[in-house]
Design a protein around this motif. Structure first.
Motif, PDB file in Angstrom:
ATOM      1  N   ALA A 141      -9.176  -6.643  -5.337  1.00  0.00           N
ATOM      2  CA  ALA A 141      -8.281  -6.824  -6.482  1.00  0.00           C
ATOM      3  C   ALA A 141      -8.921  -7.750  -7.513  1.00  0.00           C
ATOM      4  O   ALA A 141      -8.845  -7.492  -8.720  1.00  0.00           O
ATOM      5  N   LEU A 161     -11.370  -6.241  -9.901  1.00  0.00           N
ATOM      6  CA  LEU A 161     -10.786  -5.413 -10.954  1.00  0.00           C
ATOM      7  C   LEU A 161     -10.192  -6.223 -12.112  1.00  0.00           C
ATOM      8  O   LEU A 161      -9.849  -5.644 -13.153  1.00  0.00           O
ATOM      9  N   ALA A 198       2.272   1.639  -3.669  1.00  0.00           N
ATOM     10  CA  ALA A 198       1.263   1.862  -4.707  1.00  0.00           C
ATOM     11  C   ALA A 198       0.389   3.082  -4.452  1.00  0.00           C
ATOM     12  O   ALA A 198      -0.127   3.679  -5.396  1.00  0.00           O
ATOM     13  N   LYS A 224      -2.885  -6.573 -10.756  1.00  0.00           N
ATOM     14  CA  LYS A 224      -1.884  -6.961 -11.764  1.00  0.00           C
ATOM     15  C   LYS A 224      -0.924  -8.015 -11.202  1.00  0.00           C
ATOM     16  O   LYS A 224      -0.599  -8.997 -11.872  1.00  0.00           O
ATOM     17  N   LEU A 257      -9.639  -4.543 -15.958  1.00  0.00           N
ATOM     18  CA  LEU A 257      -8.258  -4.265 -16.367  1.00  0.00           C
ATOM     19  C   LEU A 257      -7.823  -5.157 -17.535  1.00  0.00           C
ATOM     20  O   LEU A 257      -6.687  -5.056 -17.987  1.00  0.00           O
ATOM     21  N   SER A 310      -2.595   5.365  -4.102  1.00  0.00           N
ATOM     22  CA  SER A 310      -3.989   5.330  -4.538  1.00  0.00           C
ATOM     23  C   SER A 310      -4.239   4.256  -5.600  1.00  0.00           C
ATOM     24  O   SER A 310      -5.372   3.911  -5.874  1.00  0.00           O
ATOM     25  N   ARG A 311      -3.184   3.744  -6.192  1.00  0.00           N
ATOM     26  CA  ARG A 311      -3.324   2.694  -7.220  1.00  0.00           C
ATOM     27  C   ARG A 311      -3.162   1.293  -6.615  1.00  0.00           C
ATOM     28  O   ARG A 311      -2.913   0.334  -7.330  1.00  0.00           O
ATOM     29  N   TRP A 312      -3.296   1.181  -5.303  1.00  0.00           N
ATOM     30  CA  TRP A 312      -3.076  -0.066  -4.580  1.00  0.00           C
ATOM     31  C   TRP A 312      -3.828  -1.249  -5.193  1.00  0.00           C
ATOM     32  O   TRP A 312      -3.238  -2.268  -5.532  1.00  0.00           O
ATOM     33  N   TYR A 313      -5.144  -1.124  -5.351  1.00  0.00           N
ATOM     34  CA  TYR A 313      -5.922  -2.266  -5.825  1.00  0.00           C
ATOM     35  C   TYR A 313      -5.616  -2.603  -7.285  1.00  0.00           C
ATOM     36  O   TYR A 313      -5.573  -3.779  -7.656  1.00  0.00           O
ATOM     37  N   ASN A 314      -5.368  -1.598  -8.118  1.00  0.00           N
ATOM     38  CA  ASN A 314      -5.004  -1.868  -9.517  1.00  0.00           C
ATOM     39  C   ASN A 314      -3.674  -2.617  -9.595  1.00  0.00           C
ATOM     40  O   ASN A 314      -3.540  -3.593 -10.338  1.00  0.00           O
ATOM     41  N   GLU A 315      -2.695  -2.164  -8.841  1.00  0.00           N
ATOM     42  CA  GLU A 315      -1.381  -2.809  -8.856  1.00  0.00           C
ATOM     43  C   GLU A 315      -1.445  -4.205  -8.237  1.00  0.00           C
ATOM     44  O   GLU A 315      -0.795  -5.141  -8.712  1.00  0.00           O
ATOM     45  N   LYS A 350       0.838  -1.209   0.000  1.00  0.00           N
ATOM     46  CA  LYS A 350       0.000   0.000   0.000  1.00  0.00           C
ATOM     47  C   LYS A 350       0.870   1.254   0.000  1.00  0.00           C
ATOM     48  O   LYS A 350       0.547   2.242  -0.650  1.00  0.00           O
TER      49      LYS A 350
END
Length: 174
Positions: free
Chosen positions: A127, A130, A74, A84, A134, A76-81, A71
């Motif tokens: 995650a 998403l 990453a 992935k 994605l 604010s992009r925590w869940y997107n990263e 966290k």
């Protein structure tokens, strides 16, 4: 009664100290394993033999994720990263072991691979939600029974039915 209470408190304190010591030792060993995995990864870049590269990659997968996203990194992009990272881990896992895995099993294996950078079930769920948006190579699927799995995007019902039919023919059930 007071002495008995003091003895119980002392035993509890000793148990907690021992548990924290064991946890610190475990975390140190996990960090060592991550370092070994990084060295293995760098070694595969120098190899030209495809069989050796595959064998080393299997070892790395068994050891865990080289540099798990956190966290802090990453933001604010925590869940997107995380999605992935989860997708890449799951894709490699499913290519080796089959086309789908239950969410509970994935949670255990993914956290084991992450070493000390554990995630919560809620983080995993967010995650996974998403994965589809994605356009990653794995996707979340919920069966009518309520079972939730992550599967390869290429893993479809017709393919599964054909594999089952083929296995039934081999075993002479059909």
């Amino acid at each position: 009664i007071i002495e008995l209470s003091n003895q119980k408190a002392k035993k509890t304190d000793e148990s907690l100290q021992e548990a924290f010591h064991d946890l610190q030792t475990l975390m140190q060993h996990a960090k060592d394993l991550v370092d070994i995995a990084k060295r293995f990864s760098q070694a595969t870049e120098k190899l030209s033999n495809e069989k050796e590269v595959d064998e080393i990659r299997k070892c790395i997968l068994d050891l865990g994720i080289e540099s798990p996203i956190t966290k802090d990194i990453a933001g604010s992009r925590w869940y997107n990263e995380l999605a992935k990272e989860l997708s890449e881990f799951t894709r490699r896992l499913l290519v080796q072991r089959g086309g789908m895995i239950g969410l509970a099993d994935l949670y255990c294996l993914f956290n084991r691979a992450r070493g000390t950078a554990l995630i919560s079930p809620e983080d995993l769920n967010c995650a996974c939600q998403l994965l589809d948006s994605l356009h990653l190579p794995v996707m979340l699927r919920k069966f009518e029974s309520g079972l939730i799995v992550v599967q390869l995007r290429s893993f479809d019902n017709k393919e599964i039915a054909n594999k089952i039919l083929e296995l039934c023919k081999i075993k002479k059930y059909v």
